[in-house]
Design a protein around this motif. Structure first.
Motif, PDB file in Angstrom:
ATOM      1  N   THR A  19      73.926  -2.348  71.628  1.00  0.00           N
ATOM      2  CA  THR A  19      73.618  -3.749  72.051  1.00  0.00           C
ATOM      3  C   THR A  19      75.367  -4.771  71.554  1.00  0.00           C
ATOM      4  O   THR A  19      75.924  -3.720  70.345  1.00  0.00           O
ATOM      5  N   ASP A  20      74.878  -5.666  71.889  1.00  0.00           N
ATOM      6  CA  ASP A  20      76.172  -6.303  71.061  1.00  0.00           C
ATOM      7  C   ASP A  20      76.001  -7.072  69.523  1.00  0.00           C
ATOM      8  O   ASP A  20      77.504  -6.419  68.658  1.00  0.00           O
ATOM      9  N   ASP A  21      75.147  -6.919  69.626  1.00  0.00           N
ATOM     10  CA  ASP A  21      74.827  -7.162  67.985  1.00  0.00           C
ATOM     11  C   ASP A  21      74.770  -5.255  66.946  1.00  0.00           C
ATOM     12  O   ASP A  21      75.677  -5.204  65.836  1.00  0.00           O
ATOM     13  N   GLU A  22      74.124  -4.599  67.468  1.00  0.00           N
ATOM     14  CA  GLU A  22      75.281  -2.972  67.013  1.00  0.00           C
ATOM     15  C   GLU A  22      76.396  -3.209  66.622  1.00  0.00           C
ATOM     16  O   GLU A  22      76.771  -2.497  65.614  1.00  0.00           O
ATOM     17  N   TYR A  23      77.055  -3.365  68.113  1.00  0.00           N
ATOM     18  CA  TYR A  23      78.441  -3.395  68.309  1.00  0.00           C
ATOM     19  C   TYR A  23      78.808  -4.020  67.190  1.00  0.00           C
ATOM     20  O   TYR A  23      79.442  -3.315  66.248  1.00  0.00           O
ATOM     21  N   GLU A  24      78.409  -5.192  66.630  1.00  0.00           N
ATOM     22  CA  GLU A  24      79.225  -6.388  65.560  1.00  0.00           C
ATOM     23  C   GLU A  24      79.213  -5.443  64.533  1.00  0.00           C
ATOM     24  O   GLU A  24      79.660  -5.382  63.128  1.00  0.00           O
ATOM     25  N   GLU A  25      77.588  -5.310  64.465  1.00  0.00           N
ATOM     26  CA  GLU A  25      77.368  -4.588  63.019  1.00  0.00           C
ATOM     27  C   GLU A  25      77.858  -3.670  62.197  1.00  0.00           C
ATOM     28  O   GLU A  25      78.117  -3.743  60.866  1.00  0.00           O
ATOM     29  N   VAL A  30      81.654  -0.173  59.441  1.00  0.00           N
ATOM     30  CA  VAL A  30      82.641   0.730  58.894  1.00  0.00           C
ATOM     31  C   VAL A  30      84.103   0.320  57.865  1.00  0.00           C
ATOM     32  O   VAL A  30      84.423   1.088  57.693  1.00  0.00           O
ATOM     33  N   PRO A  31      84.129  -0.537  57.327  1.00  0.00           N
ATOM     34  CA  PRO A  31      85.422  -0.954  56.762  1.00  0.00           C
ATOM     35  C   PRO A  31      84.040  -0.842  54.761  1.00  0.00           C
ATOM     36  O   PRO A  31      85.110   0.107  54.513  1.00  0.00           O
ATOM     37  N   GLU A  32      83.200  -1.478  55.139  1.00  0.00           N
ATOM     38  CA  GLU A  32      82.521  -0.764  53.479  1.00  0.00           C
ATOM     39  C   GLU A  32      82.275   0.740  53.696  1.00  0.00           C
ATOM     40  O   GLU A  32      82.333   1.839  52.577  1.00  0.00           O
ATOM     41  N   PHE A  33      82.024   0.539  54.534  1.00  0.00           N
ATOM     42  CA  PHE A  33      81.531   2.585  54.314  1.00  0.00           C
ATOM     43  C   PHE A  33      82.561   3.509  54.427  1.00  0.00           C
ATOM     44  O   PHE A  33      82.391   4.250  53.127  1.00  0.00           O
ATOM     45  N   GLU A  34      83.923   3.294  55.238  1.00  0.00           N
ATOM     46  CA  GLU A  34      85.051   3.974  54.303  1.00  0.00           C
ATOM     47  C   GLU A  34      85.665   3.616  53.431  1.00  0.00           C
ATOM     48  O   GLU A  34      86.224   4.324  51.954  1.00  0.00           O
ATOM     49  N   LYS A  35      85.570   2.435  52.083  1.00  0.00           N
ATOM     50  CA  LYS A  35      86.060   2.415  50.892  1.00  0.00           C
ATOM     51  C   LYS A  35      85.391   2.311  50.299  1.00  0.00           C
ATOM     52  O   LYS A  35      85.493   3.107  48.904  1.00  0.00           O
ATOM     53  N   MET A  36      83.497   2.910  50.235  1.00  0.00           N
ATOM     54  CA  MET A  36      83.331   3.641  49.685  1.00  0.00           C
ATOM     55  C   MET A  36      83.125   4.942  49.945  1.00  0.00           C
ATOM     56  O   MET A  36      83.287   5.629  48.697  1.00  0.00           O
TER      57      MET A  36
END
Length: 306
Positions: A161-167, A172-178
């Motif tokens: 969905t559009d909401d899943e895409y925006e989420e 993803v930046p926070e996931f990769e930074k972690m």
């Protein structure tokens, strides 16, 4: 020269490209053998083409030797490395991954190529199914497609969905930074090809029975939606290019150049050095005078057809 005069030349060029695709599909040792026969005996190949292909193999084997040094360094230091390969269907990701892993220990360098999520995985946190494949100390994991499926195929094919895409782009930046803060290095590659090149590669798969398995209905649909994939790629690169895990674009119309450039660049991203190993001495076999080797029953032997 009118259009009719150009058609035979275009047909010959197309046939040449399809033949190149067939040769390129072979494993490295077989490819080398086929190339030697071509280089030594086919007058259709110019001296420049023969020289270029010899240089390719020379550089490939040299870079693969460096990859072995990188592997030793990763094991020695406990480094954790994730390499993400993204790109359109038939962009050459699999070929590059194969050349990277070809000489390496599969216990150290693993490939993660996840299928479509099942019904249970679709209810999980989006990144959850990728986490078990992340490297432990002394490991290198190559993701043949990755969590960026959501930014690409899922977006284009309306699987999210559009909401899943925006989420996803919020997360993803926070996931990769972690991951980076935890000590995992992330290198992300996008393999870029042209519209015409993808058409040639898809047609090659259609014409070659050994490669038809690579074509799925999703691949064919992706061909129709070229522009939608282009737009999705542009958004992905813009919204997930972060200093901790930047994107790198590989020009991949020429597969062999793309492989060499990708491997060379990957090596430049890691501060590895050669690890000294003690000399290996083969121990003498112990002989026991009372040992009697038991015969193998004939019905257990594989027939020697060749």
């Amino acid at each position: 020269m009118n259009d009719e005069d150009r058609k035979p030349d275009m047909s010959l060029e197309r046939q040449r490209r399809l033949e190149e695709e067939l040769i390129d599909a072979y494993d490295e040792e077989l490819e080398m053998e086929v190339d030697d026969r071509i280089l030594d005996g086919d007058a259709a190949f110019t001296d420049e083409a023969r020289s270029t292909r010899r240089l390719y193999f020379k550089e490939l084997f040299r870079l693969q030797g460096e990859l072995v040094k990188l592997q030793d360094w990763i094991v020695h230091t406990g480094h954790r490395l994730v390499v993400i390969f993204e790109g359109r269907d038939a962009a050459g990701k699999g070929g590059a991954i194969k050349r990277i892993t070809q000489r390496l220990n599969p216990r150290v360098c693993r490939v993660a190529a996840l299928p479509a999520p099942n019904s249970r995985e679709r209810t999980q946190w989006y990144f959850q199914r990728y986490v078990p494949h992340l490297p432990a100390g002394g490991e290198m994991v190559l993701f043949d497609r990755s969590w960026y499926n959501r930014a690409g195929v899922e977006r284009v094919m309306n699987f999210c969905t559009d909401d899943e895409y925006e989420e996803f782009f919020r997360s993803v930046p926070e996931f990769e930074k972690m991951l980076v803060r935890s000590g995992i290095q992330i290198v992300k590659y996008w393999f870029s090809i042209t519209d015409d090149e993808q058409e040639i590669r898809f047609q090659s798969r259609i014409d070659d029975p050994l490669k038809q398995w690579k074509l799925s209905p999703m691949d064919l649909e992706s061909r129709r939606r070229w522009e939608a994939y282009t737009q999705a790629k542009e958004v992905m690169l813009q919204r997930s290019h972060i200093p901790e895990a930047p994107w790198w674009v590989v020009h991949a119309v020429d597969k062999k150049r793309a492989r060499l450039n990708c491997i060379h660049h990957l090596l430049s991203q890691v501060p590895y050095h050669e690890i000294e190993h003690p000399a290996v001495a083969l121990p003498a076999r112990v002989h026991h005078p009372d040992y009697i080797r038991q015969p193998v029953p004939a019905e257990m032997m594989v027939p020697e057809v060749y």
